[in-house]
Design a protein around this motif. Structure first.
Motif: not given
Length: 228
Positions: A8-9, A59-60, A67-71
């Motif tokens: 998906l990513t 979507a992009g 992908r970098q929700v925590r960072q």
């Protein structure tokens, strides 16, 4: 085909690249927006491309954020929400431009002329109702959201930093035609498109690398005879 987070990513990365490519294609030899142009087939084709571009961009950027929700932290969340709001409003504006505006050019000429003036950054006294507010939300989300999201992506350092920096700069550059009346406003869409392509490529390439299993070395069995 097995659907995984990596799949998906990677798809989100491809969507961002496609959105950026469509964004560039729409700008090529774009005629001046007039009432006559709105009634043409070319207008319908270009509007369809803009709708597809906005949907793919949504979507992009969702894939980039996840992908970098925590960072990225709170700044990333705020940037993603604002940027998504801008593209969602853009999707609505372009859809209205495709299915509604061409059908009322004769019956509501004053309204259509007001929409044309709004699209070309010319002042208009026509009452556009909520369409004007929707267009304002589009601009706010696109500019402020693009700036904040670009800064958040740059700080996270997960995806290509040059593309993240370009996204932030491109958001501010969108304001240039307001201060440079002779500038071609469509040229200022190109940096944003290139940033989307760069970020999408970075996301796709990173996930592609992650999907490839590491090579393992298999030791040959020890020959008892040779061990003596």
């Amino acid at each position: 085909m097995e659907i995984t987070t990596t799949t998906l990513t990677r798809a989100a990365g491809l969507a961002a690249m496609a959105a950026g490519t469509l964004f560039i294609a729409v700008q090529v030899k774009h005629p001046e927006i007039t009432v006559d142009f709105i009634q043409s087939t070319q207008w319908k084709v270009r509007q369809g491309m803009k709708i597809a571009m906005a949907a793919l961009a949504l979507a992009g950027i969702a894939g980039m954020y996840l992908r970098q929700v925590r960072q990225s932290g709170v700044l990333g969340l705020l940037g993603w929400l604002l940027f998504s709001l801008g593209y969602l409003a853009m999707l609505c504006v372009e859809a209205i431009g495709l299915v509604v505006i061409p059908t009322i050019t004769q019956s509501s000429s004053e309204y259509v002329n007001g929409v044309v003036a709004l699209a070309t950054n010319r002042g208009s006294s026509a009452d556009l109702g909520l369409f004007g507010a929707l267009n304002g939300v589009q601009g706010l989300g696109y500019i402020v959201g693009g700036l904040v999201f670009g800064v958040a992506l740059y700080r996270s350092g997960v995806l290509a930093r040059w593309a993240a920096a370009l996204l932030a700069v491109a958001a501010l550059a969108t304001l240039a035609p307001l201060f440079l009346p002779v500038a071609n406003q469509r040229l200022f869409a190109l940096p944003n498109a290139i940033a989307l392509i760069g970020l999408g490529w970075s996301l796709w390439r990173e996930q592609r690398a992650a999907a490839v299993p590491p090579a393992t070395t298999v030791d040959a069995p020890l020959d008892p005879a040779g061990a003596r």
